[in-house]
Design a protein around this motif. Structure first.
Motif, PDB file in Angstrom:
ATOM      1  N   LYS A  39       0.820  -1.216   0.000  1.00 31.80           N
ATOM      2  CA  LYS A  39       0.000   0.000   0.000  1.00 31.80           C
ATOM      3  C   LYS A  39       0.860   1.275   0.000  1.00 31.80           C
ATOM      4  O   LYS A  39       0.661   2.178  -0.818  1.00 31.80           O
ATOM      5  CB  LYS A  39      -0.928   0.005   1.231  1.00 31.80           C
ATOM      6  N   THR A  40       1.791   1.301   0.937  1.00 28.66           N
ATOM      7  CA  THR A  40       2.650   2.483   1.047  1.00 28.66           C
ATOM      8  C   THR A  40       3.470   2.664  -0.223  1.00 28.66           C
ATOM      9  O   THR A  40       3.607   3.782  -0.748  1.00 28.66           O
ATOM     10  CB  THR A  40       3.574   2.349   2.276  1.00 28.66           C
ATOM     11  N   THR A  41       4.008   1.568  -0.714  1.00 30.31           N
ATOM     12  CA  THR A  41       4.801   1.624  -1.936  1.00 30.31           C
ATOM     13  C   THR A  41       3.980   2.228  -3.070  1.00 30.31           C
ATOM     14  O   THR A  41       4.457   3.097  -3.813  1.00 30.31           O
ATOM     15  CB  THR A  41       5.278   0.210  -2.318  1.00 30.31           C
ATOM     16  N   ALA A  66      -3.396   9.574   1.114  1.00 31.53           N
ATOM     17  CA  ALA A  66      -3.371   9.417   2.568  1.00 31.53           C
ATOM     18  C   ALA A  66      -2.987   7.981   2.908  1.00 31.53           C
ATOM     19  O   ALA A  66      -3.661   7.038   2.512  1.00 31.53           O
ATOM     20  CB  ALA A  66      -4.727   9.777   3.151  1.00 31.53           C
ATOM     21  N   ASP A  67      -1.872   7.835   3.608  1.00 34.66           N
ATOM     22  CA  ASP A  67      -1.381   6.500   3.959  1.00 34.66           C
ATOM     23  C   ASP A  67      -1.809   6.161   5.377  1.00 34.66           C
ATOM     24  O   ASP A  67      -1.236   6.661   6.338  1.00 34.66           O
ATOM     25  CB  ASP A  67       0.146   6.466   3.819  1.00 34.66           C
ATOM     26  N   GLU A  68      -2.815   5.312   5.501  1.00 32.95           N
ATOM     27  CA  GLU A  68      -3.370   4.916   6.791  1.00 32.95           C
ATOM     28  C   GLU A  68      -3.565   6.112   7.709  1.00 32.95           C
ATOM     29  O   GLU A  68      -3.018   6.158   8.811  1.00 32.95           O
ATOM     30  CB  GLU A  68      -2.469   3.876   7.456  1.00 32.95           C
ATOM     31  N   PRO A  69      -4.354   7.080   7.283  1.00 30.80           N
ATOM     32  CA  PRO A  69      -4.487   8.325   8.060  1.00 30.80           C
ATOM     33  C   PRO A  69      -5.152   8.114   9.410  1.00 30.80           C
ATOM     34  O   PRO A  69      -4.974   8.926  10.308  1.00 30.80           O
ATOM     35  CB  PRO A  69      -5.365   9.205   7.162  1.00 30.80           C
TER      36      PRO A  69
HETATM   37 MG   LIG Z   1       2.334   1.052   4.800  1.00 27.53          MG
END
Ligand SMILES: [Mg+2]
Ligand SMILES: Nc1ncnc2c1ncn2[C@@H]1O[C@H](COP(=O)(O)OP(=O)(O)OP(=O)(O)O)[C@@H](O)[C@H]1O
Lengths: 419, 239
Positions: free
Chosen positions: B53-55, B174-177
């Motif tokens: 996800k982050t990638t 938004a990364d796991e906000p």
């Molecule tokens: Mg991540």
């Protein structure tokens, strides 16, 4: 403009996230700068005192002589009466502008003095006693007897070494033999010792005698001619300027020298001494530099996540670079402000109280043919302060380049959002 | 293959892979990912830890470069931009909200919120009025001058949202906000995002592995081991 302002603000506030480190770093640099300024002040002060001391012992800020006299000497290389008149009219009309406090005529010769107890070679200086008393220190160096009186009476002030060799005391007589200036005749004169002087300069005290100018002129068959017109200024710093002016106005038929050319040994000694302290100071600053470089690099490395955040927010590489540079500039500014304050305070102390050399040496010290005063008073100029501040800024900037580059280069996006 | 200029979508990934090599080992963080996002979408990237996800989000903003494939933002091929141009692009067009540590520690809530506008050089008065209003809107009235360290996790996230919104970007990543927030705070943050999506037409692409958060999305892209497992549109419910 807004962007630059916020970068400056962030840079400033970043400094105070680790106040101890900032204070330690800026404190060390300012201490270094302060010490450097104190050293420079004392160094320059001692050099000035040496120069002024030499000027007061028969030297000059500016000297006018016959062409070639400085390099080759020669008793026959004299200033004619007409040349002397031109020099004095130049000096007279520029007295204010150049800050001339005294114009003195002098005659120099090598001679042989003898008494019942022996003989020794001497350097004879013919001078104007009353005028010399105003600017020179010969009369302050008397250990016995009196200074010359300004008449044609045949008296002399002799160096302590001469007095010892010839076993002479004030009131006793001796014979001086010299060669006439413009003919090979040997002239001799019976002189009475007026006083004995000790300057502390070994060579000088061993072989110098002072006699009144008219006496010398008569003895050397010089008429009104002299070997040197010595000019004393109110400010040492104006020597070169005054000499340049003299060169322009008096033309090529005489030589006009500032103290730098008149006393080359002293000039070279000061140059070497300055060079030596530059080496010392550079070493000193390199150690400080290491500390600053370390601080800056550490602060960038421990903020890698933050630099990644800035990158993600669109803070361009150039701006990140600038941010680190500005942090360094702030440190430099703080250091320069504090360091200059410290240095100036130190300077003021040594300016008023002086640094007694007796702390380091037990006897008189001379170098470059000049005496080092027993108490040194600091002399710190703005040129020195600006120079040192520039050094700190330049150095800090250089040291910030690597950390700034680290801040500017590609950031590891995986650090974002992590604890 | 179609050229970048012909696409009308806001964001497009085409055959994107990202591998990381660590010594002998190669980690396939993303494998052959292709999808498009249009203006106004509200998309969740779902998947377990390590699914990429982050990638994916990083690649969408040019914070990282794909090993293979291409990413287009609007009609720009990110592989053709240098680091400076990518940063400028993010400054102008992309908002970011991370799981935590979104804020610059030495700036106040207000300064953080106006950060993007400051960097863009927006004039003082307009900017300040806008930010005050926004901070009020996200429920931070009265906390404007606090530093991040003096704010709770939820409050910090709200500042980050205000910052992202103030800039009026086309796309917010938004990364796991909500990952670090309690349920209530998480939902109020989602409500905020949702409202901005509807009122301003801002496109949101947010990652999560929380099913309750997923439910709020209009489209859910499921990642597993770096691959898109499913990409489904959800009927928009009234909030
Ligand atoms: Mg991540
Ligand atoms: N810089 C890196 N070097 C090596 N491997 C990496 C790097 N960054 C990510 N990975 C690996 O890539 C894979 C995907 O990571 P990513 O962070 O995108 O997953 P994620 O879905 O965001 O997980 P999480 O829910 O835990 O945040 C993981 O196996 C991770 O270990």
């Amino acid at each position: 403009m807004n962007a630059l302002r916020i970068i400056i603000i962030i840079a400033w506030r970043n400094l105070w996230r680790n106040p101890r480190r900032t204070v330690l770093t800026a404190g060390t640099v300012s201490l270094g700068l302060g010490l450097l300024l104190v050293f420079l002040g004392i160094g320059d002060g001692s050099h000035r005192q040496m120069i002024q001391g030499a000027v007061r012992l028969g030297g000059a800020h500016v000297a006018v002589q016959a062409v070639g006299y400085q390099e080759r000497g020669g008793i026959e290389r004299t200033l004619s009466a007409e040349q002397i008149a031109r020099v004095s009219s130049w000096a007279q009309s520029n007295r204010k502008q150049l800050g001339i406090t005294q114009v003195l005529s002098r005659v120099f010769a090598s001679g042989l003095v003898s008494s019942a107890d022996g003989a020794t070679g001497v350097r004879v200086i013919g001078l104007e006693p009353a005028k010399e008393k105003g600017v020179s220190s010969f009369h302050e160096k008397l250990i016995r007897g009196d200074f010359l009186i300004s008449t044609r009476d045949n008296t002399a002030v002799i160096g302590e070494g001469v007095a010892r060799k010839l076993k002479l005391e004030p009131g006793e007589k001796f014979v001086l033999m010299v060669q006439a200036a413009h003919s090979p005749e040997i002239q001799s004169l019976l002189l009475r010792v007026a006083g004995v002087m000790r300057t502390g300069l070994e060579d000088f005290d061993q072989a110098t005698i002072l006699i009144p100018l008219p006496t010398a002129q008569q003895l050397l068959k010089l008429g009104d001619e002299v070997h040197q017109t010595a000019i004393v200024l109110d400010q040492l710093e104006h020597s070169q300027e005054a000499a340049e002016d003299g060169k322009r106005r008096l033309g090529p038929e005489v030589e006009v020298l500032s103290w730098l050319d008149l006393m080359p040994e002293l000039r070279d000694f000061i140059k070497i001494d300055d060079g030596g302290s530059y080496v010392f100071n550079s070493l000193f600053f390199m150690i400080i530099a290491f500390l600053v470089a370390n601080t800056l690099l550490m602060s960038v490395l421990e903020r890698r996540r933050e630099f990644a955040l800035l990158d993600a927010l669109g803070f361009t590489p150039v701006r990140r670079f600038l941010l680190v540079i500005l942090e360094a500039v702030w440190i430099a500014l703080l250091s320069v402000a504090a360091g200059t304050g410290l240095g100036y305070a130190g300077h003021l102390y040594f300016y008023h109280r002086g640094l007694p050399l007796s702390l380091f040496y037990s006897s008189e010290v001379s170098a470059g043919g000049a005496l080092i005063d027993p108490v040194i008073y600091s002399h710190l100029t703005w040129t020195r302060i600006f120079g040192a501040a520039q050094l700190v800024f330049a150095l800090t900037f250089l040291l910030a380049l690597l950390p700034a580059w680290r801040g500017a280069k590609g950031q590891d996006a995986h650090l974002l959002g992590q604890a | 293959m179609s050229n970048s200029k012909t696409t009308g979508s806001l964001l497009r990934l085409e055959g994107v892979s990202r591998q990381y090599t660590q010594g002998e080992e190669t980690v396939h963080a993303l494998r052959d990912v292709t999808f498009e996002a249009d203006g106004g979408e509200f998309i969740a990237i779902a998947g377990p830890s390590g699914s990429g996800k982050t990638t994916l989000l990083n690649l969408c903003a040019g914070l990282d470069r794909p090993t293979a494939g291409k990413v287009w933002l609007g009609n720009r091929d990110l592989s053709e931009l240098n680091r400076h141009q990518l940063a400028r692009l993010r400054l102008e067009e992309v908002g970011f909200i991370f799981q935590a540590f979104n804020l610059i520690p030495v700036l106040s809530a207000e300064e953080n919120a106006e950060f993007i506008l400051l960097l863009r050089g927006m004039a003082g008065e307009t900017r300040r009025a806008k930010i005050r209003a926004l901070l009020k809107e996200v429920g931070l009235e009265g906390l404007e001058s606090r530093r991040p360290g003096q704010l709770s996790g939820g409050q910090q996230q709200r500042v980050a949202v205000a910052r992202a919104i103030a800039a009026e970007p086309k796309l917010v990543l938004a990364d796991e906000p909500t990952a670090n927030l309690d349920t209530e705070t998480a939902f109020s943050l989602l409500n905020l995002m949702d409202r901005l999506n509807r009122e301003h037409g801002t496109t949101f692409l947010f990652s999560t592995h929380d099913p309750r958060v997923m439910q709020r999305a209009h489209r859910i892209i499921h990642l597993l081991d770096g691959r898109i497992e499913s990409d489904e549109r959800v009927a928009v419910e009234q909030a």
